[in-house]
Enzyme design. Structure first.
Site, PDB file in Angstrom:
ATOM      1  N   LYS A 247       0.815  -1.222   0.000  1.00 29.98           N
ATOM      2  CA  LYS A 247       0.000   0.000   0.000  1.00 29.98           C
ATOM      3  C   LYS A 247       0.847   1.270   0.000  1.00 29.98           C
ATOM      4  CE  LYS A 247      -4.484  -1.162   0.407  1.00 29.98           C
ATOM      5  NZ  LYS A 247      -5.565  -0.573  -0.402  1.00 29.98           N
ATOM      6  N   ARG A 248       2.008   1.204   0.623  1.00 30.74           N
ATOM      7  CA  ARG A 248       2.806   2.427   0.714  1.00 30.74           C
ATOM      8  C   ARG A 248       3.368   2.838  -0.643  1.00 30.74           C
ATOM      9  NH1 ARG A 248       8.417   1.253   1.477  1.00 30.74           N
ATOM     10  NH2 ARG A 248       8.828  -0.986   1.613  1.00 30.74           N
TER      11      ARG A 248
END
Length: 471
Positions: A247-248
């Site tokens: 997700k980052r």
């Protein structure tokens, strides 16, 4: 098996990851390139984690992307009888055996082996139990799993289109479970049985499954099939710096990109280039061009880096290549959600035409036209844009001059106030953000001259005067 047959076989245990979609795409591209068959198979043998919602979601995503399948979807949960029959057959032929060890017992013995410096893996405790031993364990209330008996010596070898020869010593692969103690089949068994039954000729999947291939091939041989499908284990998709994609690094599910306003053709185009590319180095390709040019033996072995900014750039290129009527239809759902009954279709279509020149997502197009569907007295001005406006020394004079110009000019498709600014001895290009902020609420946006015309004389004047009064 003269006809090429491929399958995409996701597990329905959550959202469809970007890496899984790239796998589906490569299978689909190869099938379409060679005139083969593309099969959708749902590997839902893990009943505790599989959900109908995920099954539906997989199909929705593939349809949205345009990855149509020729057969299926086949659900492995509906084929348990076939897998268990294969397992019983292997037990009867002494190629597999009942194992009464619990997971905790196996884990404890593995930990003990590692402390003693030995490699982990099942130690064969139940390999050669006789009938009395099995009866004693059943009397204890134990329910057996079924383990496949791996060869004691020799090597397992197969050829991978991308990686060449892949070979391991059988001594490094311990006996593995093919049916759990609750009676459900494990991935390896279901995979082998289905690939045989569906006459799969080519297996394209992620390199994280490379090691499992040896187990599947051993099961195929135990079921009487020495032939091997063509294997191609695709490179991993990683984030910047080589870290696992997460997700980052940006969105990792297709739905997030769909909801953010990415075109399916752009996402397909970008994913196709994560591990492959046409010989001439072109980057913008339609699905038809991808099908025509995709070559499996040109896929790279090295990991591919996912770059959200590159994807956004590519999406913008596809937006500009999209016929305007199609783009209007694609943006309309986002605009309806955002503006509801305030949406004026004619003004909306004109705004899409203006935004097409610069936008990189459909959501951005819908956002940029917000000022057109906002009542004049409710226009919110971006604080940073207003602060920038206030630092322009002659902002008041500019607004006064443009108010007069807009009030008196002939109304056309483009209202160009630069002559009024020139008359002040000011270079328009350096202060145009003042007008953008007053008209659109931010220092940049849709082309200004067209936007003033779309907004209309009365609204344009009210906004300019409101900005002048606030200043």
């Amino acid at each position: 098996m003269s006809q090429v047959r491929l399958r995409f076989s996701p597990a329905p245990t959550g959202f469809l990851h970007i890496g899984s979609v790239r796998t589906a795409l490569y299978n689909w591209l190869h099938a379409r390139h060679v005139g083969g068959t593309f099969i959708l198979r749902i590997e839902d043998t893990d009943l505790n984690r599989s959900t109908q919602e995920s099954v539906d979601q997989i199909q929705d995503v593939l349809r949205w992307l345009g990855l149509d399948w020729d057969e299926g979807p086949y659900l492995q949960s509906a084929r348990f009888d076939a897998y268990l029959a294969a397992a019983r057959r292997m037990v009867g032929e002494h190629r597999a055996y009942e194992c009464y060890c619990t997971e905790d017992e196996v884990r404890e013995r593995n930990e003990e082996s590692m402390r003693a410096g030995r490699p982990p893996g099942y130690d064969g405790r139940c390999r050669d139990l006789d009938a009395a031993d099995r009866a004693a364990r059943i009397a204890e209330g134990r329910t057996p799993s079924i383990r496949f008996r791996t060869p004691d010596d020799g090597r397992s070898t197969f050829i991978d289109v991308i990686r060449g020869e892949v070979s391991v010593e059988w001594s490094t692969i311990s006996d593995f479970v093919i049916v759990r103690s609750n009676g459900t089949p494990v991935f390896f068994l279901a995979n082998a049985v289905d690939d045989l039954g569906m006459e799969i000729t080519h297996v394209l999947r992620g390199e994280d499954l490379l090691d499992s291939t040896h187990r599947v091939l051993a099961l195929r041989r135990a079921l009487g099939h020495d032939d091997q499908p063509v294997y191609a284990h695709l490179p991993l998709i990683v984030g910047p710096g080589g870290a696992k994609l997460s997700k980052r690094h940006g969105a990792v599910s297709v739905e997030e990109y769909r909801d953010a306003g990415f075109l399916p053709v752009a996402l397909l185009n970008y994913l196709a280039l994560l591990g492959w590319g046409p010989e001439d180095g072109r980057e913008i390709l339609s699905p038809a061009q991808l099908v025509a040019e995709f070559e499996l033996d040109h896929v790279n072995a090295s990991a591919a880096t996912f770059d959200p900014k590159k994807l956004e750039w590519m999406n913008g290129e596809h937006i500009r290549a999209t016929p305007l009527p199609e783009l209007v239809s694609a943006v309309l759902p986002f605009a309806r959600t955002q503006y509801g009954a305030r949406l004026d279709i004619l003004r909306f279509e004109a705004a899409v035409r203006l935004a097409q020149l610069r936008a990189t997502t459909l959501v951005q197009i819908a956002d940029q036209m917000a000022f057109l569907f906002t009542p004049d007295d409710q226009l919110e001005i971006d604080p940073a844009s207003w602060e920038k406006l206030t630092k322009v020394e002659n902002a008041a004079a500019i607004l006064d001059a443009v108010i007069e110009f807009v009030r008196d000019c002939d109304w056309t498709d483009e209202i160009d106030p630069r002559p009024a600014i020139d008359a002040l001895g000011v270079k328009p290009g350096k202060v145009m953000h003042v007008l953008y902020t007053a008209i659109e609420g931010r220092s940049q946006g849709l082309p200004l001259f067209d936007s003033i015309s779309l907004l209309g004389r009365a609204s344009a004047l009210e906004r300019l005067r409101a900005a002048r009064a606030r200043l």
